[in-house]
Write an enzyme that holds these catalytic residues in place. Structure first.
Site, PDB file in Angstrom:
ATOM      1  N   TYR A 236     -10.066   8.164  -2.664  1.00  0.00           N
ATOM      2  CA  TYR A 236      -8.922   8.065  -3.583  1.00  0.00           C
ATOM      3  C   TYR A 236      -7.645   7.735  -2.822  1.00  0.00           C
ATOM      4  O   TYR A 236      -6.914   6.802  -3.173  1.00  0.00           O
ATOM      5  CB  TYR A 236      -8.745   9.375  -4.359  1.00  0.00           C
ATOM      6  CG  TYR A 236      -7.334   9.570  -4.864  1.00  0.00           C
ATOM      7  CD1 TYR A 236      -6.843   8.823  -5.928  1.00  0.00           C
ATOM      8  CD2 TYR A 236      -6.475  10.494  -4.250  1.00  0.00           C
ATOM      9  CE1 TYR A 236      -5.544   8.990  -6.377  1.00  0.00           C
ATOM     10  CE2 TYR A 236      -5.185  10.664  -4.693  1.00  0.00           C
ATOM     11  CZ  TYR A 236      -4.709   9.918  -5.756  1.00  0.00           C
ATOM     12  OH  TYR A 236      -3.420  10.076  -6.188  1.00  0.00           O
ATOM     13  N   HIS A 237      -7.345   8.496  -1.771  1.00  0.00           N
ATOM     14  CA  HIS A 237      -6.120   8.250  -1.007  1.00  0.00           C
ATOM     15  C   HIS A 237      -6.139   6.870  -0.350  1.00  0.00           C
ATOM     16  O   HIS A 237      -5.101   6.224  -0.237  1.00  0.00           O
ATOM     17  CB  HIS A 237      -5.935   9.350   0.039  1.00  0.00           C
ATOM     18  CG  HIS A 237      -5.613  10.698  -0.545  1.00  0.00           C
ATOM     19  ND1 HIS A 237      -6.521  11.724  -0.568  1.00  0.00           N
ATOM     20  CD2 HIS A 237      -4.481  11.169  -1.139  1.00  0.00           C
ATOM     21  CE1 HIS A 237      -5.968  12.785  -1.146  1.00  0.00           C
ATOM     22  NE2 HIS A 237      -4.743  12.468  -1.509  1.00  0.00           N
TER      23      HIS A 237
ATOM     24  N   THR B  85       1.145   8.672  -3.455  1.00  0.00           N
ATOM     25  CA  THR B  85       0.832  10.059  -3.130  1.00  0.00           C
ATOM     26  C   THR B  85       1.214  10.355  -1.686  1.00  0.00           C
ATOM     27  O   THR B  85       1.075   9.502  -0.802  1.00  0.00           O
ATOM     28  CB  THR B  85      -0.673  10.353  -3.335  1.00  0.00           C
ATOM     29  OG1 THR B  85      -0.990  11.624  -2.761  1.00  0.00           O
ATOM     30  CG2 THR B  85      -1.540   9.289  -2.676  1.00  0.00           C
TER      31      THR B  85
ATOM     32  N   LYS C 238      -4.906   4.343  -2.774  1.00  0.00           N
ATOM     33  CA  LYS C 238      -3.440   4.343  -2.907  1.00  0.00           C
ATOM     34  C   LYS C 238      -2.783   3.603  -1.740  1.00  0.00           C
ATOM     35  O   LYS C 238      -1.744   2.968  -1.915  1.00  0.00           O
ATOM     36  CB  LYS C 238      -2.929   5.781  -2.987  1.00  0.00           C
ATOM     37  CG  LYS C 238      -3.551   6.613  -4.083  1.00  0.00           C
ATOM     38  CD  LYS C 238      -3.204   6.100  -5.457  1.00  0.00           C
ATOM     39  CE  LYS C 238      -1.947   6.752  -5.982  1.00  0.00           C
ATOM     40  NZ  LYS C 238      -1.721   6.493  -7.421  1.00  0.00           N
TER      41      LYS C 238
ATOM     42  N   SER D 121      -9.326  10.630   1.781  1.00  0.00           N
ATOM     43  CA  SER D 121     -10.397  10.484   0.796  1.00  0.00           C
ATOM     44  C   SER D 121     -10.429   9.039   0.332  1.00  0.00           C
ATOM     45  O   SER D 121      -9.497   8.267   0.579  1.00  0.00           O
ATOM     46  CB  SER D 121     -10.175  11.411  -0.406  1.00  0.00           C
ATOM     47  OG  SER D 121      -9.094  10.930  -1.205  1.00  0.00           O
TER      48      SER D 121
END
Length: 399
Positions: A181-182, A144, A185, A179
């Site tokens: 989530y990031h 991302t 990644k 975040s």
């Protein structure tokens, strides 16, 4: 080419599986249907009605004569994933099988932990399975653009050459994820780079921007093949959310000043980028990075575009500026490089007026399924605990 699509029942994965199948590749989908379960947990539904995967695959084979294999299981279960790699023997693995929503990861501790365990462990399992059973397979991993954050310098494609104290080196571009989530990644990217270095695996890390749209040529063949159109505050990408809001007369929810700028691309370009990566694999031991987007917009710019598109359709569309529930700069410099996929043959579908009109028409076609109660943000990123579930709307929104 034999291509395994992990997370092939999801938004990008489904469109990619159909596209590669129609291009003549032998395709297998690996999925555990977690994405559908998250809708039940949150009390939401996609704007477009999604058929069971078995029905989708049956219709696809009836229409095209092409069969897509299905393996049902969880990539965090190593024995399952390893057995799939051994039996299918893919030439390329496209890895979408992750929890993909930043807001979901910020609900509370439980969701943050789940996101990181699911994403990081699943990717680690895949790296080990490839190393042990299919070491020449090309890993195509969906990263991302959010890994980079919004630095006050140009964002390069994965790596940056710097000089420091008279010495020069090329290093991974600094990461400033916003975040949990990031962050997961970023961990993925580091693990993939390490595996390529020590085991000689080959990988392409595609740092994708925000995807919009539902239609590809394959999805358009039959209603049973239709793709997701998420518009809720957790999984709904901003352009889809704005189109759904405009369709029911709900003010467009712009967070803060709306100057947050990101890279965007059409779902048709997502599947083409995957194909380009498959046909042009990385070298053994190489972990290359492509920035996968075609245009940059601020949130407020997108709101104005949707407002104009709505006006052409006879809709009165207002814009509301809400307190930003996220911890982010609401105005910032943003200039990211994205030339490598273009050089390999990508011909972008840009966000023209006609394409925006088609998105609006999809939202209008299914607007009786829109739940106005999922539009406003409920997840405050400054709080360690937020409510995740909600009661579904008792009846469709009155129009």
């Amino acid at each position: 080419m034999k291509v395994a699509v992990l997370g092939g029942d999801g938004y990008c994965g489904w469109a990619t599986a159909l596209y590669l199948s129609r291009k003549g590749h032998s395709v297998a989908i690996i999925d555990n249907f977690a994405r559908r379960q998250w809708d039940h947990e949150l009390g939401v539904q996609t704007l477009t009605p999604i058929y069971p995967l078995s029905e989708r695959l049956r219709v696809w084979q009836d229409l095209t004569g092409e069969a897509i294999e299905l393996f049902v299981g969880d990539v965090t279960e190593y024995d399952f994933l390893s057995s799939v790699v051994q039996s299918f023997e893919p030439d390329a693995v496209v890895h979408f099988a992750e929890q993909r929503a930043a807001p979901y990861s910020m609900i509370d501790r439980k969701h943050a932990v789940f996101t990181q365990v699911n994403n990081v462990v699943g990717t680690l399992n895949l790296l080990f399975a490839l190393h042990e059973s299919q070491p020449d397979c090309h890993l195509i991993k969906l990263g991302t653009m959010g890994e980079y954050g919004t630095p006050n310098i140009d964002i390069e494609e994965g790596y940056i050459t710097i000089e420091h104290n008279g010495r020069r080196d090329t290093l991974p571009f600094p990461k400033q994820p916003g975040s949990f989530y990031h962050l997961s990644k970023v961990h993925d990217s580091h693990n993939i780079m390490f595996a390529c270095k020590v085991w000689g695996l080959r990988a392409t890390d595609l740092n994708q921007g925000v995807v919009y749209g539902t239609m590809t040529d394959e999805v358009a063949l039959d209603e049973a093949l239709i793709n997701r159109f998420d518009y809720d505050e957790v999984f709904g990408t901003v352009l889809n959310r704005f189109c759904a809001q405009a369709a029911i007369g709900h003010p467009l929810t712009v967070y803060g000043k709306g100057g947050q700028t990101r890279g965007f691309l059409d779902i048709r370009d997502t599947v083409r980028c995957i194909e380009i990566a498959c046909l042009n694999p990385a070298d053994r031991g190489e972990c290359r990075v492509f920035n996968q987007f075609t245009e940059q917009y601020s949130v407020l710019e997108l709101a104005r575009l949707v407002q104009a598109a709505g006006k052409k359709l006879g809709l009165s569309v207002e814009v509301d500026h809400l307190a930003d529930p996220r911890v982010e700069a609401e105005e910032h410099y943003y200039n990211a490089r994205h030339s490598k996929l273009i050089e390999l043959g990508l011909e972008p579908h840009l966000l023209s007026n006609s394409l925006l009109d088609s998105l609006m028409n999809v939202a209008l076609k299914y607007r009786d399924r829109i739940d106005a109660g999922v539009m406003l943000p409920r997840i405050n990123w400054r709080q360690p605990r937020n409510q995740s579930a909600r009661k579904p709307a008792q009846e469709p929104v009155s129009l």
